[in-house]
Design an enzyme around this catalytic site. Structure first.
Site, mmCIF file in Angstrom:
data_model
loop_
_atom_site.group_PDB
_atom_site.id
_atom_site.type_symbol
_atom_site.label_atom_id
_atom_site.label_comp_id
_atom_site.label_asym_id
_atom_site.label_seq_id
_atom_site.Cartn_x
_atom_site.Cartn_y
_atom_site.Cartn_z
ATOM 1 N N ASN A 63 0.824 -1.205 0.000
ATOM 2 C CA ASN A 63 0.000 0.000 0.000
ATOM 3 C C ASN A 63 0.857 1.253 0.000
ATOM 4 O OD1 ASN A 63 0.509 -0.994 2.653
ATOM 5 N ND2 ASN A 63 -1.113 0.264 3.529
ATOM 6 N N GLU A 65 0.375 5.178 0.648
ATOM 7 C CA GLU A 65 -0.550 6.191 1.175
ATOM 8 C C GLU A 65 -0.138 7.590 0.712
ATOM 9 O OE1 GLU A 65 -1.026 5.491 5.405
ATOM 10 O OE2 GLU A 65 -2.193 3.669 4.987
ATOM 11 N N CYS A 74 -4.312 0.729 -2.321
ATOM 12 C CA CYS A 74 -4.102 -0.533 -1.600
ATOM 13 C C CYS A 74 -3.039 -1.383 -2.283
ATOM 14 C CB CYS A 74 -5.388 -1.346 -1.573
ATOM 15 S SG CYS A 74 -6.708 -0.633 -0.601
ATOM 16 N N GLU A 76 -3.093 -4.560 -3.016
ATOM 17 C CA GLU A 76 -3.601 -5.494 -4.028
ATOM 18 C C GLU A 76 -3.689 -4.831 -5.395
ATOM 19 O OE1 GLU A 76 -4.771 -4.807 -1.062
ATOM 20 O OE2 GLU A 76 -5.903 -6.458 -0.169
ATOM 21 N N CYS A 113 -10.230 -5.176 0.520
ATOM 22 C CA CYS A 113 -11.365 -4.250 0.555
ATOM 23 C C CYS A 113 -12.226 -4.431 -0.697
ATOM 24 C CB CYS A 113 -10.877 -2.802 0.676
ATOM 25 S SG CYS A 113 -10.284 -2.104 -0.880
ATOM 26 N N CYS A 116 -10.674 -3.401 -4.039
ATOM 27 C CA CYS A 116 -9.672 -4.349 -4.549
ATOM 28 C C CYS A 116 -10.344 -5.605 -5.086
ATOM 29 C CB CYS A 116 -8.654 -4.687 -3.460
ATOM 30 S SG CYS A 116 -7.555 -3.295 -3.127
HETATM 31 N N1 THU Z 1 -5.297 -1.508 2.594
HETATM 32 C C1 THU Z 1 -4.771 -2.316 1.642
HETATM 33 O O1 THU Z 1 -3.642 -2.099 1.168
HETATM 34 N N2 THU Z 1 -5.503 -3.357 1.220
HETATM 35 C C2 THU Z 1 -6.754 -3.654 1.670
HETATM 36 O O2 THU Z 1 -7.408 -4.532 1.132
HETATM 37 C C3 THU Z 1 -7.308 -2.929 2.811
HETATM 38 C C4 THU Z 1 -6.602 -1.692 3.181
HETATM 39 C C5 THU Z 1 -4.524 -0.341 3.021
HETATM 40 C C6 THU Z 1 -5.093 0.967 2.582
HETATM 41 C C7 THU Z 1 -4.510 1.893 3.628
HETATM 42 O O3 THU Z 1 -3.217 2.274 3.201
HETATM 43 C C8 THU Z 1 -4.387 1.036 4.868
HETATM 44 O O4 THU Z 1 -4.457 -0.305 4.418
HETATM 45 C C9 THU Z 1 -5.489 1.287 5.908
HETATM 46 O O5 THU Z 1 -6.739 1.189 5.334
#
Ligand code: THU
Length: 162
Positions: A63, A65, A74, A76, A113, A116
């Site tokens: 991920n 940010e 994310c 994925e 999520c 994704c």
């Molecule tokens: N996140 C992911 O990378 N994948 C997911 O399926 C759920 C959430 C990340 C997004 C964000 O950077 C952090 O987790 C908190 O939500």
């Protein structure tokens, strides 16, 4: 007339990573390494994803940010989009996903999520072959799903656009 239908699916739950096949352990270990390189200064929630392609290559992502929160992405989607950009049209066999927090122990599998799931479903629908999904926290059990479609029942795909 109303008909009642039930949608259900099977998963495998492994007590620990060491119970997986050596190939799947390797795929997950790549995701763990990717997770450790995540850029997640705002959530402190680090996610890694690794994508096994039909040619045997593994593409990984984590991920990313952003100070403007919605601009982040994310793990994925970073991974599957990179796989799709590097090898357009190549089939995806499996995806391993792992999550860890700097604030608490993630001791159960973290599920992708909704965004994704939708993004991965595009690849699965296109290739008309299931993508195996492996889910893990930082520690604890591992869940194996047979396909992304199981995680997105009644999903939307390109067939609705034709
Ligand atoms: N996140 C992911 O990378 N994948 C997911 O399926 C759920 C959430 C990340 C997004 C964000 O950077 C952090 O987790 C908190 O939500």
């Amino acid at each position: 007339m109303v008909s009642q239908k039930k949608i259900s699916f099977d998963i495998k739950v492994y007590d620990s990573l060491s119970e997986l096949s050596s190939g799947d352990q390797n795929l997950m270990s790549v995701a763990v390494k990717a997770r450790k390189r995540a850029y997640a200064p705002y959530s402190s929630f680090n996610v890694g994803a690794s994508v096994l392609l039909e040619n045997g290559e593994i593409i990984e992502g984590n991920n990313q940010e952003n100070a403007s929160y919605p601009s982040g992405l994310c793990a994925e989607r970073v991974a599957v989009f990179y796989a799709g950009s590097k090898y357009p049209g190549m089939k995806i066999k499996a995806i391993a996903i792992t999550a860890a927090s700097l604030n608490h122990e993630v001791n159960e599998p973290a599920a992708p999520c909704g965004n994704c799931r939708q993004a991965i479903s595009e690849y699965e629908f296109r290739q008309q072959e299931p993508i195996k999904i492996l889910l893990m926290g930082e520690t604890g059990s591992v869940i194996e799903c047979n396909s992304l479609a199981d995680l997105l029942p009644l999903g939307f795909n390109s067939s609705f656009l034709n």
